[in-house]
Design a protein around this motif. Structure first.
Motif, PDB file in Angstrom:
ATOM      1  N   ALA A 147      17.213  20.390  37.918  1.00 37.94           N
ATOM      2  CA  ALA A 147      16.582  21.590  37.366  1.00 37.94           C
ATOM      3  C   ALA A 147      17.534  22.380  36.476  1.00 37.94           C
ATOM      4  CB  ALA A 147      16.056  22.467  38.497  1.00 37.94           C
ATOM      5  N   ILE A 148      18.813  22.459  36.867  1.00 39.34           N
ATOM      6  CA  ILE A 148      19.736  23.311  36.121  1.00 39.34           C
ATOM      7  C   ILE A 148      19.887  22.857  34.670  1.00 39.34           C
ATOM      8  CG2 ILE A 148      21.792  22.047  36.926  1.00 39.34           C
ATOM      9  CD1 ILE A 148      21.549  25.819  36.056  1.00 39.34           C
ATOM     10  N   SER A 149      19.825  21.541  34.446  1.00 35.81           N
ATOM     11  CA  SER A 149      19.998  21.060  33.078  1.00 35.81           C
ATOM     12  C   SER A 149      18.813  21.451  32.205  1.00 35.81           C
ATOM     13  CB  SER A 149      20.199  19.545  33.067  1.00 35.81           C
ATOM     14  OG  SER A 149      19.065  18.911  33.598  1.00 35.81           O
ATOM     15  N   ARG A 150      17.725  21.884  32.862  1.00 37.48           N
ATOM     16  CA  ARG A 150      16.583  22.369  32.085  1.00 37.48           C
ATOM     17  C   ARG A 150      16.606  23.883  31.923  1.00 37.48           C
ATOM     18  NH1 ARG A 150      13.238  18.502  35.287  1.00 37.48           N
ATOM     19  NH2 ARG A 150      12.805  20.296  36.604  1.00 37.48           N
ATOM     20  N   ALA A 151      17.638  24.546  32.490  1.00 38.20           N
ATOM     21  CA  ALA A 151      17.687  26.004  32.389  1.00 38.20           C
ATOM     22  C   ALA A 151      18.935  26.503  31.676  1.00 38.20           C
ATOM     23  CB  ALA A 151      17.593  26.637  33.775  1.00 38.20           C
ATOM     24  N   ALA A 152      19.885  25.597  31.392  1.00 40.14           N
ATOM     25  CA  ALA A 152      21.153  26.029  30.805  1.00 40.14           C
ATOM     26  C   ALA A 152      21.454  25.248  29.528  1.00 40.14           C
ATOM     27  CB  ALA A 152      22.281  25.839  31.813  1.00 40.14           C
ATOM     28  N   ASP A 153      22.344  25.818  28.690  1.00 40.56           N
ATOM     29  CA  ASP A 153      22.762  25.104  27.482  1.00 40.56           C
ATOM     30  C   ASP A 153      23.728  23.982  27.836  1.00 40.56           C
ATOM     31  OD1 ASP A 153      21.335  26.760  25.695  1.00 40.56           O
ATOM     32  OD2 ASP A 153      22.903  28.274  25.795  1.00 40.56           O
ATOM     33  N   THR A 154      24.679  24.307  28.705  1.00 35.01           N
ATOM     34  CA  THR A 154      25.694  23.340  29.127  1.00 35.01           C
ATOM     35  C   THR A 154      25.708  23.303  30.651  1.00 35.01           C
ATOM     36  OG1 THR A 154      27.155  23.475  27.205  1.00 35.01           O
ATOM     37  CG2 THR A 154      28.198  22.994  29.294  1.00 35.01           C
ATOM     38  N   THR A 155      25.826  22.106  31.211  1.00 41.27           N
ATOM     39  CA  THR A 155      25.845  21.974  32.667  1.00 41.27           C
ATOM     40  C   THR A 155      27.211  21.493  33.145  1.00 41.27           C
ATOM     41  OG1 THR A 155      23.487  21.477  32.712  1.00 41.27           O
ATOM     42  CG2 THR A 155      24.758  20.870  34.664  1.00 41.27           C
ATOM     43  N   LEU A 156      27.821  22.291  34.020  1.00 46.63           N
ATOM     44  CA  LEU A 156      29.107  21.949  34.617  1.00 46.63           C
ATOM     45  C   LEU A 156      28.869  21.510  36.060  1.00 46.63           C
ATOM     46  CD1 LEU A 156      32.290  22.124  34.800  1.00 46.63           C
ATOM     47  CD2 LEU A 156      31.958  24.505  35.519  1.00 46.63           C
ATOM     48  N   VAL A 157      29.377  20.322  36.402  1.00 47.94           N
ATOM     49  CA  VAL A 157      29.240  19.832  37.776  1.00 47.94           C
ATOM     50  C   VAL A 157      30.595  19.961  38.480  1.00 47.94           C
ATOM     51  CG1 VAL A 157      28.817  17.796  39.202  1.00 47.94           C
ATOM     52  CG2 VAL A 157      27.307  18.303  37.271  1.00 47.94           C
ATOM     53  N   GLU A 161      17.958  21.611  19.741  1.00 51.51           N
ATOM     54  CA  GLU A 161      17.057  20.642  20.379  1.00 51.51           C
ATOM     55  C   GLU A 161      16.899  20.955  21.865  1.00 51.51           C
ATOM     56  OE1 GLU A 161      17.828  16.278  20.027  1.00 51.51           O
ATOM     57  OE2 GLU A 161      18.099  16.811  17.910  1.00 51.51           O
ATOM     58  N   ARG A 162      18.035  21.172  22.519  1.00 49.46           N
ATOM     59  CA  ARG A 162      18.001  21.461  23.960  1.00 49.46           C
ATOM     60  C   ARG A 162      17.194  22.714  24.244  1.00 49.46           C
ATOM     61  NH1 ARG A 162      23.481  20.137  27.408  1.00 49.46           N
ATOM     62  NH2 ARG A 162      23.727  18.009  26.639  1.00 49.46           N
ATOM     63  N   ARG A 163      17.408  23.734  23.411  1.00 53.77           N
ATOM     64  CA  ARG A 163      16.705  24.994  23.659  1.00 53.77           C
ATOM     65  C   ARG A 163      15.209  24.829  23.457  1.00 53.77           C
ATOM     66  NH1 ARG A 163      21.059  29.504  21.375  1.00 53.77           N
ATOM     67  NH2 ARG A 163      22.404  29.345  23.212  1.00 53.77           N
ATOM     68  N   ALA A 164      14.833  24.046  22.457  1.00 53.39           N
ATOM     69  CA  ALA A 164      13.412  23.826  22.216  1.00 53.39           C
ATOM     70  C   ALA A 164      12.787  23.054  23.382  1.00 53.39           C
ATOM     71  CB  ALA A 164      13.216  23.072  20.904  1.00 53.39           C
ATOM     72  N   SER A 165      13.471  22.031  23.842  1.00 54.16           N
ATOM     73  CA  SER A 165      12.874  21.238  24.921  1.00 54.16           C
ATOM     74  C   SER A 165      12.908  22.009  26.241  1.00 54.16           C
ATOM     75  CB  SER A 165      13.546  19.872  25.040  1.00 54.16           C
ATOM     76  OG  SER A 165      14.797  19.991  25.630  1.00 54.16           O
ATOM     77  N   ARG A 166      13.870  22.935  26.338  1.00 60.51           N
ATOM     78  CA  ARG A 166      13.919  23.778  27.522  1.00 60.51           C
ATOM     79  C   ARG A 166      12.696  24.680  27.604  1.00 60.51           C
ATOM     80  NH1 ARG A 166      19.369  26.623  27.198  1.00 60.51           N
ATOM     81  NH2 ARG A 166      18.199  28.567  27.350  1.00 60.51           N
ATOM     82  N   ALA A 167      12.331  25.257  26.463  1.00 59.63           N
ATOM     83  CA  ALA A 167      11.167  26.143  26.441  1.00 59.63           C
ATOM     84  C   ALA A 167       9.917  25.357  26.825  1.00 59.63           C
ATOM     85  CB  ALA A 167      11.007  26.767  25.056  1.00 59.63           C
ATOM     86  N   TRP A 168       9.823  24.136  26.293  1.00 63.29           N
ATOM     87  CA  TRP A 168       8.655  23.322  26.617  1.00 63.29           C
ATOM     88  C   TRP A 168       8.638  22.954  28.098  1.00 63.29           C
ATOM     89  CZ3 TRP A 168       4.096  22.594  24.716  1.00 63.29           C
ATOM     90  CH2 TRP A 168       3.283  21.595  25.280  1.00 63.29           C
TER      91      TRP A 168
END
Lengths: 153, 324
Positions: free
Chosen positions: B160-170, B261-268
């Motif tokens: 889920a986090i990768s769909r809510a953030a610009d960059t994901t740190l694990v 691209e990420r931000r657009a697909s995040r909104a969708w």
């Protein structure tokens, strides 16, 4: 309903077992409890209450300084535009001081020995009271709840 | 709630001028959902895009809160204003939650340019709450430079986090060879960067080696290769480097259009989640026990079966759709 409660320990005493038991009890009763740790200044408690937009601010005080700490927390909450949050005080509070604390602005007081069932039911009542529609409440007193930012710092 | 009377616009402009109580209220209204949340979303969405959102995820106890706090320190040293959304699980039985991440972020308590908000998952899976994206939108519109979203401690499938953030740190820890193995299932795919935190412990090098091996095997169309930073968050060690690596990823995304691209697909994908949530709510209302006593009886005495009954029920509620 998801009521939110801040559990804070103002002042210098570091005995947090009571605060932790209260936090767990309220969680088990369905509250979202923001736990802040020990030795918090009233101004910082108020800031956290603003950021977290809590319904209730719980102060756990075992140092004997409950009068002074409650007074300064009430003032700090107003200063931070969260005067609408209900303050409850728990800890080693002598019977004789309860009325005084309520006069200062505490919505309820839970001295050592309070039954957890009472704590939960009285907190629920406070949240219900807070969530009542505006017109059911006394005029004037609640102005800031409707417009949390109406009084500027 | 009465505060709905203060319009989203008013609350937002108060929040933008530094009124934390107004911002706190906006976030609660977003969490509550309904018409006020829609109004807030409408007002905030056009004002977003200024903030950079970092998601921090990893197993429970990996040091996410402490690392988030150390990253906040470095961001403040570089002059950025930031907001932290710290997410903790709601109890599945009571619905209550203890939100205690602030305890590990106490160093920022007096800093006016760090806003911290705790959120409970409220029954949502995947380490975030349903309202997380909405909350990020409000914080973005409120004018923060950076937003850090710290997820619930999770194991393997934390997508889920990768769909809510610009960059994901694990965030991983030394000696977690098995966890790194397990990470193949999900964390590996969503990580833009790794931190091996508590790197003063034994096994750091081995964990790093295993992780690199795993990464070299992953089939990715992207030409970004996740960096690995070994940190000791409690002492702030290598947190500067970690932030540099995060910023490097940000620049890489900005240069090749990945960020947009990420931000657009995040909104969708947020739209998808919201529609699904509505349908689930609708379905559970439709399925309220007691609404279908005949069906329950037929199932019990085996005059019908669950698969046939489900198809019939679906068809009777949604006559225009074909039953699957």
């Amino acid at each position: 309903m998801n009521a939110r409660v801040l559990v804070a320990k103002p002042g210098l005493d570091g005995h947090d077992r009571g605060a932790k038991i209260v936090a767990r009890t309220l969680r088990d009763a369905g509250f979202e409890v923001i736990y802040t740790g020990i030795r918090q200044e009233p101004a910082l408690i108020a800031r956290m209450a603003a950021q977290e937009d809590v319904d209730i601010v719980g102060l756990s005080i075992l140092s004997g300084a409950h009068i002074a700490l409650t007074r300064s927390t009430v003032a700090a909450l107003k200063e931070a535009n969260v005067g609408h949050a209900k303050i409850i005080v728990g800890g080693t509070v002598p019977e004789a001081d309860i009325a005084k604390l309520k006069e200062l602005g505490a919505a309820d007081v839970f001295p050592t020995g309070t039954r957890m069932e009472d704590l939960v039911s009285r907190c629920r009542a406070l949240v219900e009271e807070r969530n009542k529609p505006l017109n059911e409440r006394r005029q004037g007193q609640r102005r800031n709840a409707a417009f949390p930012g109406a009084v500027r710092r | 709630m009465s505060a709905g009377r203060a319009s989203a616009e008013t609350l937002l402009s108060q929040a933008q001028s530094g009124d934390e109580a107004a911002l706190g209220r906006l976030l609660s209204l977003v969490e509550k959902g309904g018409e006020p949340a829609q109004e807030i979303s409408r007002h905030c969405h056009p004002k977003t895009g200024g903030a950079f959102t970092l998601g921090v995820t990893g197993a429970p106890g990996a040091g996410k809160s402490t690392l988030t706090s150390s990253l906040a320190t470095v961001l403040r040293e570089r002059g950025f204003r930031l907001a932290i959304l710290a997410i903790d699980p709601s109890s599945p039985t009571s619905g209550g939650a203890i939100l205690g991440d602030r305890v590990r972020m106490a160093t920022h308590a007096q800093d006016d340019d760090v806003f911290i908000r705790s959120m409970a998952t409220r029954g949502n899976l995947g380490g975030l709450s349903v309202a997380t994206s909405g909350a990020v939108r409000v914080l973005d519109a409120a004018g923060f430079d950076w937003i850090i979203v710290e997820t619930v401690g999770v194991g393997q499938v934390e997508l889920a986090i990768s769909r809510a953030a610009d960059t994901t740190l694990v965030v991983l820890n030394p000696g977690w060879g098995d966890e790194v193995q397990a990470a193949k299932a999900g964390l590996l795919e969503i990580a833009d960067l790794f931190a091996i935190n508590k790197a003063d412990r034994e096994g750091t090098e081995q964990t790093e080696r295993e992780l690199r091996q795993m990464l070299s095997l992953r089939s990715s169309q992207s030409d970004w290769s996740p960096s690995i930073t070994c940190t000791v968050a409690t002492r702030g060690e290598s947190v500067e480097t970690l932030l540099d690596n995060i910023i490097e990823h940000r620049q890489w995304m900005e240069e090749n259009g990945e960020l947009d691209e990420r931000r657009a697909s995040r909104a969708w994908s947020e739209l998808e989640q919201l529609v699904i949530a509505r349908l689930v709510r609708e379905a559970s209302e439709m399925l309220t026990p007691g609404n279908h006593p005949d069906l329950a009886r037929d199932l019990a005495d085996k005059s019908t079966d669950p698969v046939t009954a489900a198809a019939a029920l679906h068809k009777s509620h949604f006559p225009k759709r074909t039953a699957g």
